[in-house]
Design a protein around this motif. Structure first.
Motif, mmCIF file in Angstrom:
data_model
loop_
_atom_site.group_PDB
_atom_site.id
_atom_site.type_symbol
_atom_site.label_atom_id
_atom_site.label_comp_id
_atom_site.label_asym_id
_atom_site.label_seq_id
_atom_site.Cartn_x
_atom_site.Cartn_y
_atom_site.Cartn_z
ATOM 1 N N ILE A 69 0.833 -1.202 0.000
ATOM 2 C CA ILE A 69 0.000 0.000 0.000
ATOM 3 C C ILE A 69 0.869 1.254 0.000
ATOM 4 O O ILE A 69 0.500 2.273 -0.588
ATOM 5 C CB ILE A 69 -0.962 -0.016 1.202
ATOM 6 N N GLU A 70 2.029 1.192 0.646
ATOM 7 C CA GLU A 70 2.956 2.322 0.579
ATOM 8 C C GLU A 70 3.364 2.597 -0.864
ATOM 9 O O GLU A 70 3.547 3.745 -1.266
ATOM 10 C CB GLU A 70 4.201 2.030 1.418
ATOM 11 N N ILE A 71 3.496 1.532 -1.641
ATOM 12 C CA ILE A 71 3.887 1.677 -3.050
ATOM 13 C C ILE A 71 2.712 2.130 -3.899
ATOM 14 O O ILE A 71 2.867 2.937 -4.816
ATOM 15 C CB ILE A 71 4.454 0.333 -3.574
ATOM 16 N N ASP A 72 1.527 1.597 -3.605
ATOM 17 C CA ASP A 72 0.333 1.879 -4.407
ATOM 18 C C ASP A 72 -0.828 2.262 -3.480
ATOM 19 O O ASP A 72 -1.746 1.472 -3.254
ATOM 20 C CB ASP A 72 -0.029 0.648 -5.246
ATOM 21 N N PRO A 73 -0.821 3.477 -2.931
ATOM 22 C CA PRO A 73 -1.810 3.859 -1.905
ATOM 23 C C PRO A 73 -3.237 3.967 -2.422
ATOM 24 O O PRO A 73 -4.175 3.979 -1.630
ATOM 25 C CB PRO A 73 -1.299 5.217 -1.416
ATOM 26 N N ASN A 127 -4.709 1.751 -4.370
ATOM 27 C CA ASN A 127 -5.227 0.428 -4.717
ATOM 28 C C ASN A 127 -6.240 -0.019 -3.668
ATOM 29 O O ASN A 127 -5.880 -0.399 -2.550
ATOM 30 C CB ASN A 127 -4.074 -0.574 -4.832
ATOM 31 N N ILE A 128 -7.498 0.026 -4.022
ATOM 32 C CA ILE A 128 -8.577 -0.260 -3.077
ATOM 33 C C ILE A 128 -8.600 -1.723 -2.638
ATOM 34 O O ILE A 128 -8.718 -2.009 -1.438
ATOM 35 C CB ILE A 128 -9.934 0.165 -3.678
ATOM 36 N N PRO A 129 -8.498 -2.698 -3.552
ATOM 37 C CA PRO A 129 -8.499 -4.096 -3.099
ATOM 38 C C PRO A 129 -7.369 -4.422 -2.130
ATOM 39 O O PRO A 129 -7.550 -5.253 -1.231
ATOM 40 C CB PRO A 129 -8.361 -4.900 -4.405
ATOM 41 N N LEU A 130 -6.215 -3.778 -2.290
ATOM 42 C CA LEU A 130 -5.124 -3.992 -1.342
ATOM 43 C C LEU A 130 -5.552 -3.585 0.062
ATOM 44 O O LEU A 130 -5.293 -4.293 1.036
ATOM 45 C CB LEU A 130 -3.887 -3.181 -1.749
#
Length: 265
Positions: free
Chosen positions: A37-41, A43-46
């Protein structure tokens, strides 16, 4: 390029996280998902997957936080059917989450499903019987169900709340509605006359409008920061949603169109 490297990093971390999860190392898997999530904040499914992992290790508040973040981002995209699904999941975990109760209720009303809205609003009403948003939504729901006596009762309470808050513009609107139900009611007319006598002149209308606009906004608390989200952006939503008791593994690809990649369960 950067996009390609980010995608490769996420794929590697996802594989690692799922391996940890499959061996029962749920907490470590959660730490890996948090790194993703730090990489792709965005991204909802994450975030939803991380929330479910937090629940599995009894970290309820952390799970609620991630569900809230996911809902905010779904709302920004105006994917209201997805908002209902994730909102129902959050309410299963936190039944007294007032903001989500009101948002999901509003979406059910927009979808012309007042019975589902009332089921949520009853809980919201028990939490705060004098919450103007809840009362307004209840009045709409009862009106849609063609229950005038209940609509009038709620509108009377709502009008009293607005007067107490010195929100005379909204109070005036409520008592005008009440007079539409009962045109000859001298009590309603007397209150309305008193309210209108207190409404500011046109010269201060812009100031009143600014105050009203501010009151139409909800605050999302995120690590000490405040993000303002207007509820006026709500458009519509479908009424379908999964059973909130369903296991996370059955909530999967319905969120696919929200953010594309990295469907995780």
């Amino acid at each position: 390029n950067d996009t390609g490297r980010r995608s490769d990093a996420l794929s590697t971390l996802q594989e690692l996280a799922l391996r940890y999860e499959s061996t029962g190392a749920v907490r470590i898997a959660g730490e890996v998902f948090a790194k993703m999530i730090e990489i792709d904040p965005d991204n909802i499914p994450l975030r939803i997957k991380l929330a479910e992992l937090y629940l599995r290790v009894s970290e309820r508040q952390s799970a609620i936080y991630e569900f809230e973040k996911a809902l905010r981002k779904i709302g920004e995209k105006e994917h209201w059917s997805d908002y209902i699904k994730v909102g129902e999941r959050l309410l299963f975990v936190a039944p007294d989450h007032l903001h989500t109760l009101k948002m999901v209720s509003r979406l059910y009303l927009d979808a012309n499903n007042p019975m589902k809205a009332i089921a949520k609003l009853q809980t919201a009403f028990k939490i705060n019987r004098r919450d103007a948003d809840t009362l307004e939504l209840l009045a709409i729901a009862f009106e849609k169900l063609e229950q005038p006596a209940k609509t009038i009762s709620v509108l009377e309470e709502l009008g009293d709340v607005y007067v107490e808050q010195e929100n005379m513009d909204h109070a005036s609107e409520v008592y005008q509605q009440l007079l539409e139900y009962d045109p000859g009611n001298e009590h309603y007319q007397s209150i309305l006359n008193n309210i209108n006598a207190q409404v500011p002149e046109a010269g201060s209308a812009s100031e009143s409008q600014t105050v009203a606009e501010e009151k139409e906004k909800e605050v999302w608390k995120e690590g000490g920061e405040e993000t303002w989200v207007s509820e006026n952006t709500i458009l519509q939503a479908t009424s379908s949603y999964p059973d909130p008791k369903v296991t996370p593994s059955k909530l999967n690809t319905s969120l696919c169109h929200t953010c594309g990649a990295y469907m995780l369960w």
